[in-house]
Design an enzyme around this catalytic site. Structure first.
Site, PDB file in Angstrom:
ATOM      1  N   LYS A  91      21.667 -32.930  18.539  1.00 12.19           N
ATOM      2  CA  LYS A  91      22.400 -32.408  19.699  1.00 12.19           C
ATOM      3  C   LYS A  91      23.136 -31.106  19.372  1.00 12.19           C
ATOM      4  O   LYS A  91      23.457 -30.329  20.258  1.00 12.19           O
ATOM      5  CB  LYS A  91      23.344 -33.469  20.243  1.00 12.19           C
ATOM      6  CG  LYS A  91      22.570 -34.631  20.869  1.00 12.19           C
ATOM      7  CD  LYS A  91      23.455 -35.607  21.604  1.00 12.19           C
ATOM      8  CE  LYS A  91      22.634 -36.641  22.356  1.00 12.19           C
ATOM      9  NZ  LYS A  91      21.896 -37.567  21.474  1.00 12.19           N
TER      10      LYS A  91
HETATM   11  C1  LIG Z   1      20.732 -38.275  21.860  1.00 10.44           C
HETATM   12  C2  LIG Z   1      19.902 -38.809  20.752  1.00 10.44           C
HETATM   13  C3  LIG Z   1      18.571 -39.217  20.951  1.00 10.44           C
HETATM   14  C4  LIG Z   1      17.908 -39.208  22.311  1.00 10.44           C
HETATM   15  O1  LIG Z   1      17.745 -37.935  22.835  1.00 10.44           O
HETATM   16  P1  LIG Z   1      17.342 -37.714  24.364  1.00 10.44           P
HETATM   17  O2  LIG Z   1      17.352 -36.259  24.570  1.00 10.44           O
HETATM   18  O3  LIG Z   1      18.403 -38.430  25.167  1.00 10.44           O
HETATM   19  O4  LIG Z   1      16.014 -38.310  24.559  1.00 10.44           O
HETATM   20  C5  LIG Z   1      17.850 -39.640  19.845  1.00 10.44           C
HETATM   21  N1  LIG Z   1      18.408 -39.708  18.627  1.00 10.44           N
HETATM   22  C6  LIG Z   1      19.679 -39.331  18.389  1.00 10.44           C
HETATM   23  C7  LIG Z   1      20.238 -39.446  17.008  1.00 10.44           C
HETATM   24  C8  LIG Z   1      20.479 -38.862  19.439  1.00 10.44           C
HETATM   25  O5  LIG Z   1      21.749 -38.501  19.199  1.00 10.44           O
END
Ligand SMILES: *Cc1c(COP(=O)(O)O)cnc(C)c1O
Length: 466
Positions: free
Chosen positions: A112
């Site tokens: 993220k």
């Molecule tokens: C947010 C997240 C996901 C999922 O991502 P999306 O964009 O919601 O599909 C997967 N793994 C981790 C570690 C995350 O923080």
């Protein structure tokens, strides 16, 4: 570039406004009116570019004249220089033609950061230009909150208030939020659960009168278009590193809200040769059930070892549905209104088209742990539980062993020590050096009752110009 709503009734917006807007006024999500398309020749010419420069090439058609080229380049340089690996998104080989792309070298050790480090800077830039201020309000059960806080710590025109359920997030996750120092950073521990936090955020967006008209709320959740945009870049980066665009690639993506994998779908539409996209879910498998049986149906939330993928509905999936319905906003609106009431299906030919675009798999906790153990046994390489789900799904769904299969490594294993322990390994994942003192850092947060007016009163009193 103009952006339109997936439900067809909200006004089209330019990049700056899309940045500041969460949901469209008709309840839909914003998508670009048309996508840029790059020729193979052009993509080939990007081989060997530093990550920030590649990011500029991929994203500049979306931003256009909203930000002058020099400013945007500088912003991207700053954004990706905070990552702890020179390659920003390095690839690690697991097996012949099988790779993990490590997207966890940013400040909060999860992918993220790629989007939120940029989003904070974009917001501040636009707000400075407009002489405006916003209050970001969000609820988190873990990863998003810390990445958003890190992304906004240097913003002068943004205060950020993140609600987390008191005593219900892991200590690493809490400390990643509460140890970030800055006058514009406000952590609120609510004596309630995640749903209570989310409800308060929703209610506050619905009625912002508690702010007295002096500032406005903004959202940084996964439906923000700029987040998707930033995630398109690393698909190009991985492909170019492994011989693309002259050969095609396969990607497996651990998925919750369908944000990260939707970015991969866009990369493909923009001209990057991708022959397979695998949707990898945990037991919260609404997407896998849809892909296998053409039924989109909410089930009860399950708590798993991969909490960042624990979702009941997948918000960004609406963006794919919009394309599957020939970009007919009215059709999407009707479908999703029905989906709120019970299970829905789409016309068979549309569903078959979706199955051509994506493969899918759902992986339970036991198989997640087995995969962590297997891969550690094979390579002494430690996967976090989310990435492990991606690797398992990649191995289950793979169609062509001659095509490189790249799993998106979404989090650092040290963020999820419980899953590693549960997989029976005695190794303890270590926090990287720049975070080794996390448990000694000073924490700052305020505990409030599970009461929306108390939370709103706190925000009204503590934002910058209050
Ligand atoms: C947010 C997240 C996901 C999922 O991502 P999306 O964009 O919601 O599909 C997967 N793994 C981790 C570690 C995350 O923080």
């Amino acid at each position: 570039m103009r952006y339109i709503s997936t439900r067809g009734e909200a006004p089209a917006l330019g990049f700056e406004d899309v940045l500041l807007t969460g949901l469209a006024t008709d309840g839909g999500l914003y998508v670009p009116e048309s996508l840029p398309h790059f020729s193979l020749e052009e993509i080939r010419s990007w081989r060997g570019l530093p990550y920030a420069e590649l990011a500029y090439k991929v994203m500049c058609p979306f931003v256009e004249d909203a930000i002058p080229a020099d400013d945007f380049r500088k912003m991207l340089d700053e954004t990706y220089s905070v990552f702890s690996h020179q390659a920003v998104a390095p690839l690690v080989q697991l097996d012949t033609n099988e790779w993990v792309m490590e997207l966890f070298r940013g400040p909060t050790l999860a992918f993220k950061d790629f989007a939120l480090q940029l989003l904070g800077r974009l917001l501040d830039y636009v707000l400075e230009k407009r002489n405006q201020h916003v209050v970001i309000m969000g609820a988190t059960s873990g990863d998003t909150g810390s990445a958003a806080i890190e992304g906004c710590r240097r913003c002068e025109h943004v205060d950020i208030f993140i609600l987390h359920p008191h005593q219900r997030v892991s200590e690493v996750q809490r400390r990643q939020m509460t140890t970030v120092q800055g006058d514009n950073i406000h952590n609120i521990a609510v004596k309630g659960n995640f749903d209570d936090c989310q409800r308060m955020v929703k209610e506050s967006f619905g009625n912002q009168s508690f702010l007295g008209g002096k500032t406005q709320l903004a959202a940084v959740n996964s439906i923000n278009w700029a987040r998707i945009m930033a995630q398109i870049v690393y698909y190009f980066q991985a492909s170019l590193a492994l011989g693309g665009p002259d050969r095609s690639m396969a990607f497996s993506v651990p998925t919750g809200n369908f944000g990260d994998i939707f970015a991969g779908y866009l990369a493909k539409k923009m001209g990057l040769p991708i022959s397979q996209l695998v949707i990898a879910t945990n037991r919260n498998d609404i997407l896998h059930r849809f892909m296998s049986g053409n039924k989109y149906e909410q089930h009860q939330l399950e708590h798993t070892l991969s909490p960042s993928m624990d979702i009941m509905v997948s918000s960004n999936f609406e963006r794919l549905l919009f394309d599957l319905h020939g970009r007919d906003g009215a059709a999407v609106k009707a479908l999703l209104e029905n989906a709120a009431k019970g299970p829905v299906s789409i016309e068979d030919y549309r569903w078959k088209h979706a199955r051509k675009l994506f493969d899918s798999d759902a992986v339970d906790d036991k198989t997640t742990c087995d995969t962590i153990r297997d891969v550690y046994g094979q390579n002494e390489y430690l996967l976090d539980p989310h990435t492990a789900i991606g690797v398992r799904a990649a191995r289950n769904c793979r169609r062509d062993s001659a095509v490189p299969m790249i799993t998106l490594g979404t989090a650092h294993p040290a963020k999820f020590p419980d899953a590693i322990a549960e997989s029976g390994l005695s190794v303890k994942p270590q926090l990287p050096a720049h975070m080794a003192d996390l448990f000694e850092r000073e924490e700052r947060y305020t505990v409030l009752d599970n009461n929306v007016s108390e939370v709103q009163g706190f925000i009204a009193k503590h934002w910058k110009n209050a």
